[in-house]
Design an enzyme around this catalytic site. Sequence first.
Site, short mmCIF file in Angstrom:
data_model
loop_
_atom_site.label_atom_id
_atom_site.label_comp_id
_atom_site.label_asym_id
_atom_site.label_seq_id
_atom_site.Cartn_x
_atom_site.Cartn_y
_atom_site.Cartn_z
N GLU A 23 0.82 -1.21 0.00
CA GLU A 23 0.00 0.00 0.00
C GLU A 23 0.85 1.27 0.00
OE1 GLU A 23 -3.65 1.05 0.54
OE2 GLU A 23 -3.43 -0.52 -0.94
N THR A 40 -13.57 6.73 -12.03
CA THR A 40 -12.52 6.26 -11.13
C THR A 40 -12.82 4.90 -10.53
OG1 THR A 40 -11.01 7.01 -9.38
CG2 THR A 40 -13.38 7.29 -8.99
#
Length: 582
Positions: free
Chosen positions: A424, A573
Site C-alpha cells: 500500500e 474512477t
Amino acid sequence: MKSYRLLLAFAIFAAVLFIHRDRVAYAGFKSWSASSSLVFGGHVDWSQVPKQHPVTSLHALPTGKPKKLPKIQYSFPTESSSEKTLREERRLAVLDAFKRAWNSYKEHAWMADELTPISGEKRNTFAGWAATLVDALDTLWIMGLKAEFNEAVAAAVSIDFASTAQEEINVFETTIRYMGGFLSAYDLSADERLLVKAKELGEMLLHAFDTPNHMPITRWKVMDARRGAPQIADPVTLVAEIGSLVMEFTRLSQITGDSRWFDATHRVMKLFEEQQSKTHVPGMWPILVNAREMDLTWHTDFTLGAMSDSAYEYLPKMYALLGGLEPMYEKMYRDAMNAAIRYTLWRPMTPDNADILIAGMAHVDANHKGGLDFQGQHLVCFAGGMFALGGKLFNDQTHLEMGRKLTDGCIWTYKALPLGIMPEVFHMVECPTNEPCEWDEKAWHKEVLRRKGDENADVQKVIAEERLPPGFSSLDDRRYILRPEAIESVFILYRITGRKDLQETAWRMFNAIQENTKTALANGALADVSREDGKVSVTDSMESFWLAETLKYFYLIFSEPDVISLDDFTFNTEAHPFRIPK
C-alpha cells in the site's frame, strides 16, 4: 478510482469526521408519513422533497457538435493464431476468477455490500445498498455473462436509496460506485431500468448540494436531509471527494437531457478553476479544502495520491466526455500536471538503475518552501494511465513519457517484492534529480537507519527484520487490498502504445495476485506482501472494486482491442466506462 481509499493520514481523516459532526443543529424535523405523496413504489421520490436553497439559474450542458478527438488507441496489427490462443486462455482464466467470486457473493452475501471471502458472511460498508452487485453490473455485461447481468439488474431495481441504517453516507463513494455503475451498465446495455435507477439516485444526491452556497456535503446525513434538516457544507473536506463527482453527474445530464446534475458539479469545478493558481502550489489543489467558505487554497499538502487522486484524474476525462466543448478542462489538466511534475514526481535509486518515476507528497508553505516526501502508494499508480491518456488527448509527448515512467515504476515495485505484489505505502531512496543516478548501497543503508530512527543500529539486521528489498527504506503499509490502480495503468498504456510486454506483465501480476489472495470462496486482501516464509496472511475482506475494477482491467487487457475502446469510452474512477458522445 479509487475508492475510498483513504488509507493515509488517519489523524487528518479523524479530524474531518469530527468537524463534520459539528453541524448546525436542527430543531423540529418535519416527518413524512408512509402515505405521503413523496413515496412511490415503497421508495421516496426525492424529486418531490422540497429544497431549502433552490437553484434559480442553471448552467447548461455545452452545446454544439463534439470535436473530433485525437485517436487514443494504438492501431493493433492482426494477431497470429498462436497469439490469439494464448490471449484467449488468459482472458478465460480471468473470467473464471470473476465467476468464482461472483457466485460466492450471490450465494453468501446477495444484496449486501460485500462478501467476507473467508468466513462467507455479508458486510455492509456503503449503506447496505448492494455495492458489490451494482459495482459489478458492467463487468457482467462486458464478460458476456448476460443471464447473471439480467438477474442482477432485476435485484438492483429493488434497492431503496431512501433507507439506510448508517448515520451518514459518503457522497463520493455513492456516486462513483452506484451512479457510475448504473450509468455505465445503461450505456452498454440500453436497459431502461438502469437509467430509471440512476435518475432516482441522482435526485437524491442533488439534495447533498442543497446548501447556502450549493457546495456539496461529502459525508452526508441522508436521512436528516430526507426529513428536511437544514444543511451546510463542511469546513474541512477531502479534495477528491468534492472534486470527483463531475463525470457521473455530467453523464446523467447527457443521457437525460436534464442539466440539473451538470449544473450542480459545474459550480464546483468553476471554483476549482478560479482558485487553481492561488494555492501554495499553483496549478494543484491541496488534499484538504474548505467547502463552507469556498476556500481551496489554505492547506499545505499536495499529492496525486490518496485524498486527491480522482480530482486530477477527471480533468482529461471530462474534456473527452464533453467532446472537447469545455476548454477549461484542458487548461486545468495542463496546469495541474505541470505543477505535479515539478513538485511531486521523483526518481528512486534502484540497483538496476531503472528509468522509472514515483509520485510522492509535497509539503509546501505560503512562501513556497517545503519538501517532498519520497513516498509511494499503490493507489497513486493510476497516475501513469492518467498522464498517458492526457498525453494522447492533448498531443503532449512529455506527459506520455511521464505516464510510461510512472507505470513502469509500479511494475518495478511489483517485481521487487517477494510475492510479486506491491504494498500500500512505502518509501525509497531518491535520486538527487529526476535524471538517472547510480546505485549507492551506502546511501541506501543510511536512509534505512534514518527512517528507523536509529543511526547506530545494525543496518543488515534492520533490513532483514523489516524485510526491505534493495532500495526500499521502509514499508509503511504492507497490505495489498486487491487494488486495481497498477493494472489500470498497465491496461491504459497497453491500449495506447501496443507494448506486448505489458500483456506479459499483466499476466504475471494476475497470477501473483491469484496465487496469494485466493480463498475457499473468492479472494481476500493480504496483510503483508513482504513475507516469503509461508506466513502470508489473507484477511476476510473483499471490496467491491475487486469485481468492478481489478478483474475488469485484467479481463480487458486480454480482450480484443475494440472491446471498450479508449476511443469510444472513458472510465470513471471506479472503472465504469461511459460512452463518449460523437
